[in-house]
Motif scaffolding. Structure first.
Motif, short mmCIF file in Angstrom:
data_model
loop_
_atom_site.label_atom_id
_atom_site.label_comp_id
_atom_site.label_asym_id
_atom_site.label_seq_id
_atom_site.Cartn_x
_atom_site.Cartn_y
_atom_site.Cartn_z
N GLY A 25 33.16 83.97 -67.50
CA GLY A 25 34.20 84.85 -68.02
C GLY A 25 35.54 84.52 -67.39
N PRO A 26 36.62 85.11 -67.92
CA PRO A 26 37.96 84.85 -67.37
C PRO A 26 38.20 85.57 -66.04
N ALA A 27 39.37 85.33 -65.46
CA ALA A 27 39.70 85.91 -64.15
C ALA A 27 39.66 87.43 -64.16
N ALA A 28 39.07 87.99 -63.13
CA ALA A 28 38.99 89.44 -62.91
C ALA A 28 38.26 90.19 -64.02
N SER A 29 37.38 89.48 -64.71
CA SER A 29 36.56 90.15 -65.74
C SER A 29 35.37 90.88 -65.11
N GLY A 30 35.18 90.67 -63.81
CA GLY A 30 34.09 91.37 -63.10
C GLY A 30 32.94 90.46 -62.69
N LYS A 31 33.10 89.15 -62.85
CA LYS A 31 31.97 88.24 -62.60
C LYS A 31 31.36 88.39 -61.21
N SER A 32 32.21 88.37 -60.18
CA SER A 32 31.67 88.36 -58.81
C SER A 32 30.97 89.67 -58.47
N THR A 33 31.67 90.77 -58.69
CA THR A 33 31.08 92.07 -58.30
C THR A 33 29.86 92.42 -59.15
N VAL A 34 29.96 92.13 -60.46
CA VAL A 34 28.85 92.45 -61.36
C VAL A 34 27.65 91.54 -61.05
N MET A 88 24.23 83.02 -60.91
CA MET A 88 25.36 82.13 -60.62
C MET A 88 26.50 82.45 -61.57
N GLU A 89 27.71 82.62 -60.99
CA GLU A 89 28.85 82.98 -61.85
C GLU A 89 29.99 81.97 -61.74
N GLY A 90 30.73 81.83 -62.85
CA GLY A 90 31.85 80.90 -62.86
C GLY A 90 32.51 80.81 -64.23
N LEU A 145 45.22 94.88 -63.33
CA LEU A 145 45.18 96.03 -62.43
C LEU A 145 44.08 95.86 -61.38
N ARG A 146 42.93 95.40 -61.83
CA ARG A 146 41.80 95.19 -60.91
C ARG A 146 42.18 94.18 -59.83
N ARG A 147 42.79 93.05 -60.26
CA ARG A 147 43.11 92.00 -59.29
C ARG A 147 44.21 92.45 -58.33
N LYS A 148 45.16 93.22 -58.85
CA LYS A 148 46.23 93.74 -57.98
C LYS A 148 45.61 94.61 -56.88
N ARG A 149 44.67 95.46 -57.26
CA ARG A 149 44.01 96.32 -56.25
C ARG A 149 43.26 95.47 -55.23
N ASP A 150 42.60 94.41 -55.71
CA ASP A 150 41.86 93.52 -54.79
C ASP A 150 42.81 92.92 -53.76
N LEU A 151 43.96 92.44 -54.25
CA LEU A 151 44.92 91.79 -53.36
C LEU A 151 45.47 92.80 -52.36
N LYS A 210 35.73 99.55 -69.82
CA LYS A 210 35.51 100.98 -69.57
C LYS A 210 34.21 101.24 -68.81
N LEU A 211 33.65 100.19 -68.25
CA LEU A 211 32.38 100.35 -67.53
C LEU A 211 32.60 100.13 -66.04
N THR A 212 31.74 100.75 -65.22
CA THR A 212 31.79 100.46 -63.79
C THR A 212 31.03 99.15 -63.54
N VAL A 213 31.17 98.66 -62.30
CA VAL A 213 30.47 97.42 -61.92
C VAL A 213 28.95 97.60 -62.12
N ASP A 214 28.41 98.70 -61.61
CA ASP A 214 26.96 98.89 -61.68
C ASP A 214 26.48 99.11 -63.12
N GLU A 215 27.29 99.79 -63.93
CA GLU A 215 26.90 99.96 -65.35
C GLU A 215 26.82 98.60 -66.03
N THR A 216 27.80 97.74 -65.72
CA THR A 216 27.82 96.41 -66.35
C THR A 216 26.61 95.58 -65.88
N ALA A 217 26.34 95.67 -64.58
CA ALA A 217 25.19 94.93 -64.03
C ALA A 217 23.89 95.43 -64.66
O1 CDP Z 1 34.93 87.54 -60.30
P1 CDP Z 1 36.00 88.05 -61.23
O2 CDP Z 1 37.33 87.51 -60.91
O3 CDP Z 1 35.63 87.89 -62.67
O4 CDP Z 1 36.10 89.63 -61.02
P2 CDP Z 1 35.64 90.55 -59.77
O5 CDP Z 1 36.25 89.99 -58.53
O6 CDP Z 1 34.19 90.75 -59.80
O7 CDP Z 1 36.29 91.92 -60.17
C1 CDP Z 1 37.66 92.19 -59.96
C2 CDP Z 1 37.79 93.64 -59.52
O8 CDP Z 1 37.48 94.48 -60.62
C3 CDP Z 1 36.87 94.05 -58.38
O9 CDP Z 1 37.57 94.83 -57.45
C4 CDP Z 1 35.81 94.89 -59.06
O10 CDP Z 1 35.31 95.89 -58.22
C5 CDP Z 1 36.56 95.50 -60.24
N1 CDP Z 1 35.71 95.80 -61.40
C6 CDP Z 1 35.70 97.09 -61.90
O11 CDP Z 1 36.40 97.96 -61.37
N2 CDP Z 1 34.89 97.41 -62.97
C7 CDP Z 1 34.14 96.48 -63.56
N3 CDP Z 1 33.38 96.80 -64.61
C8 CDP Z 1 34.15 95.16 -63.08
C9 CDP Z 1 34.95 94.84 -61.98
#
Ligand code: CDP
Ligand code: CDP
Length: 240
Positions: free
Chosen positions: A17-26, A133-135, A161-167, A211-218
């Motif tokens: 998926g693209p940047a900050a789509s949730g790949k790592s956390t999910v 494995m994600e990428g 917004l997600r990436r800004k919060r991460d940074l 509109k989903l949380t990390v755990d909902e997506t996982a």
């Molecule tokens: O790996 P990737 O850049 O795709 O994204 P990530 O680092 O997993 O997610 C970016 C941020 O979005 C993290 O802080 C996650 O906790 C958050 N996130 C979220 O709030 N809701 C989701 N459904 C997925 C990710």
């Protein structure tokens, strides 16, 4: 092509998926639910970029970067079910998330020789056992034969917004506009390059998670895998 598949009794779940789509956390959450190891391939491209910058290389200088790839020693360790890549026995940690690395990583990732080396290593990681494995090219290039492929998507403004919060959590100052622009530029480069561009793999399940949380997506991923395997009559990974 030496691509391990489920016939080797190792299961690989591919998440792209693209940047900050949730790949790592999910992926981390899904790996935990499944009891699998987790591999962040973006971290590998970031680490190589970090190393090139440490050496003062121009990342556009392909010859110098490829020479560095031959010079460095790459190894892997498993820490709390996460696979980490070391360069000359060193793990760059959060330094690989700094904007100076983020701005250059897509240029490094577009060099075919860099990809060849890293993809070969990524395929070898099945030696650690079952993997999430994600990428960007896991379902298309690294493990095209795995039946478990997912593609994460989220709206651009949500991703920014997600990436800004991460940074900010890493004490790296960032503006919403700056982050949105940086993400857009990287997505364009990653999708437009000639080698292994970011695209939805054939047969991948697309999960829009704005509109989903990390755990909902996982959970959607894990449920999908279980359903797939009930149909195949083969899956026996431990339950959540
Ligand atoms: O790996 P990737 O850049 O795709 O994204 P990530 O680092 O997993 O997610 C970016 C941020 O979005 C993290 O802080 C996650 O906790 C958050 N996130 C979220 O709030 N809701 C989701 N459904 C997925 C990710
Ligand atoms: O976390 P985020 O989505 O921002 O990026 P990442 O997953 O850490 O990946 C950083 C960069 O590495 C991407 O922008 C791609 O240029 C590259 N990459 C790639 O080309 N192929 C992969 N399998 C993973 C990452």
């Amino acid at each position: 092509m030496n691509v391990p598949s489920t016939t080797d009794k190792v299961m690989v779940v591919a998440v792209d998926g693209p940047a900050a789509s949730g790949k790592s956390t999910v992926s981390r959450s899904a790996a935990k639910m499944l009891g699998f190891n987790y591999v962040d391939t973006g971290a590998m491209y970031r680490s190589i970029t970090w190393k090139a910058l440490e050496e003062g290389l121009d990342v556009e200088d392909t010859i110098a970067v490829v020479a560095m790839m031959h010079r460095i020693q790459i190894s892997f360790e498993l820490v709390e079910k996460r696979v980490r890549m070391l360069i000359d026995d060193m793990y760059p940690g959060n330094a690989m998330r700094e904007p100076r690395v983020t701005e250059k990583v897509s240029a490094i990732a577009a060099i075919p020789e860099v990809r060849q080396v890293l993809v070969q290593h990524q395929r070898s990681l099945t030696r650690f056992g079952n993997l999430v494995m994600e990428g960007r090219d896991i379902g298309t290039v690294v493990f095209p034969d795995t039946p478990y492929k997912f593609y994460l998507e989220a709206k651009p403004e949500i991703r920014a917004l997600r990436r800004k919060r991460d940074l900010e959590a890493m004490k790296i100052p960032a503006t919403q506009e700056g982050v949105a622009e940086s993400i857009q530029r990287r997505d364009r480069k990653d999708s437009g390059r000639s080698v292994s561009p970011l695209q939805i793999a054939l047969g991948a399940t697309v999960v829009e998670n704005s509109k989903l949380t990390v755990d909902e997506t996982a959970q959607i991923i894990v449920d999908h895998i279980r359903q797939q395997d009930q149909r195949r009559g083969s899956f026996s990974a431990g339950g959540a």
